[in-house]
Design an enzyme around this catalytic site. Structure first.
Site, PDB file in Angstrom:
ATOM      1  N   GLU A  60       0.823  -1.130  -0.149  1.00 45.52           N
ATOM      2  CA  GLU A  60      -0.022   0.095   0.161  1.00 45.52           C
ATOM      3  C   GLU A  60       0.728   1.426   0.095  1.00 45.52           C
ATOM      4  OE1 GLU A  60      -2.436  -0.938   3.333  1.00 45.52           O
ATOM      5  OE2 GLU A  60      -3.910  -1.807   2.119  1.00 45.52           O
ATOM      6  N   VAL A  61       1.918   1.253  -0.802  1.00 49.02           N
ATOM      7  CA  VAL A  61       2.674   2.694  -1.134  1.00 49.02           C
ATOM      8  C   VAL A  61       1.520   3.403  -1.935  1.00 49.02           C
ATOM      9  CG1 VAL A  61       4.604   3.607  -2.023  1.00 49.02           C
ATOM     10  CG2 VAL A  61       4.555   1.180  -1.149  1.00 49.02           C
TER      11      VAL A  61
END
Ligand SMILES: [Zn+2]
Length: 323
Positions: free
Chosen positions: A211-212
């Site tokens: 989840e960048v």
């Protein structure tokens, strides 16, 4: 002359049995039409049967149904970390249930030291002695320990602190660290060194990287992308490769795991162009009810072309809403 004979069986004419047979046939057909499942049920049953049969054929033996690979329980210490005394009860329970190891995501519960990481540990952080106890308890219960260190996204535990605001990719959110900040790799290397030193028997390390949400948004990153003609995906892979290189150089015996979701939007060609290390082992995670619907065969086929090993992860009770 034609003679008509009347045939009786048990006192009833043959015609009676003919009508009875037709009536029973009609009732039988109506019954099965009523019981017939709808298409959705058929589809789901088909999928479940298919998945179970495939699984049974490839991974299970009919005698014990025992999975041969590692079965790891993820302990995320953010928020409500257990006291050390709790592990005395927890680890035997996990071992009894069939777990072979624990993945420990320390966040700020690790006792970081050194100039770069001053003031990053929580006030109730474990001591090195506590971590030695955790390692010992795990070993006593035949559980391996895999430390998890976030190295890209989900670095709130450090980026929320005012001393580390400059490291944020986006000033308003403490979620993602800027991969092109001059001290980012030093900071992460220091975290990795300290955590590996505290787990001398661990042969696996997890570098997070899920989840960048903010990539290539600060001035430094956009300049770098222009200069080297990098897409956001390639910028992501560049940072991951740097971390993998650091670990491989200092700890060649340690295998590296990471979450897979960032890879899902990168096609196979770009993965190869980005020279992602084939020895990194993606963990394919999904916390929804119907994994079959959302992670189709294309994903697995694609990864099989690039990586030598993959893992899979689900969640107890669900991690995204109520499931
Ligand atoms: Zn940046």
């Amino acid at each position: 002359m034609v003679r008509h004979y009347r045939v009786n069986i048990f006192g009833k004419p043959l015609k009676f049995y003919g009508i009875l047979l037709v009536t029973l046939s009609v009732l039988t057909i109506l019954y099965f039409m009523w019981k017939r499942p709808n298409k959705t049920t058929i589809s789901r049953q088909h999928k479940e049967n298919y998945m179970f049969n495939e699984f049974a054929r490839t991974e299970y033996d009919s005698r014990s149904l025992a999975f041969e690979g590692e079965k790891i329980v993820h302990l995320d210490l953010k928020g409500a970390p257990p006291k050390i005394s709790y592990y005395v009860k927890l680890f035997p329970l996990l071992a009894t249930l069939g777990a072979t190891g624990v993945l420990i995501e320390y966040e700020d519960m690790f006792p970081y030291t050194g100039a770069l990481l001053n003031n990053t540990s929580a006030l109730n952080a474990y001591s090195l002695e506590d971590i030695r106890t955790i390692n010992k308890l795990a070993k006593q219960n035949n559980l391996i320990v895999i430390p998890l260190i976030q190295t890209f996204g989900h670095m709130e535990f450090i980026l929320k602190l005012s001393e580390y605001k400059d490291f944020r990719e986006v000033p308003t959110y403490p979620q993602v660290i800027c991969p092109t900040h001059e001290n980012t790799l030093k900071l992460i290397t220091s975290m990795i060194e300290q955590i590996i030193a505290a787990h001398p028997e661990s042969k696996l390390i997890h570098i997070g990287a899920d989840e960048v949400y903010y990539l290539g948004m600060c001035d430094r990153c956009t300049d770098t992308m222009l200069k080297y003609n990098l897409s956001k995906n390639l910028l992501f892979l560049e940072h991951i490769n740097n971390i993998i290189d650091v670990i491989n150089r200092i700890y060649p015996h340690i295998r590296i795991l990471m979450w897979d979701d960032q890879f899902r939007s990168i096609n196979e060609e770009e993965l190869k162009k980005g020279h992602v290390n084939i020895n990194v082992e993606p963990i394919i995670w999904k916390y929804t009810k119907d994994v079959y619907e959302e992670l189709g065969p294309t994903l697995w086929d694609g990864y099989s072309q690039v990586f030598s090993k993959v893992w899979a992860a689900s969640a107890f009770k669900g991690a995204t809403g109520k499931q």
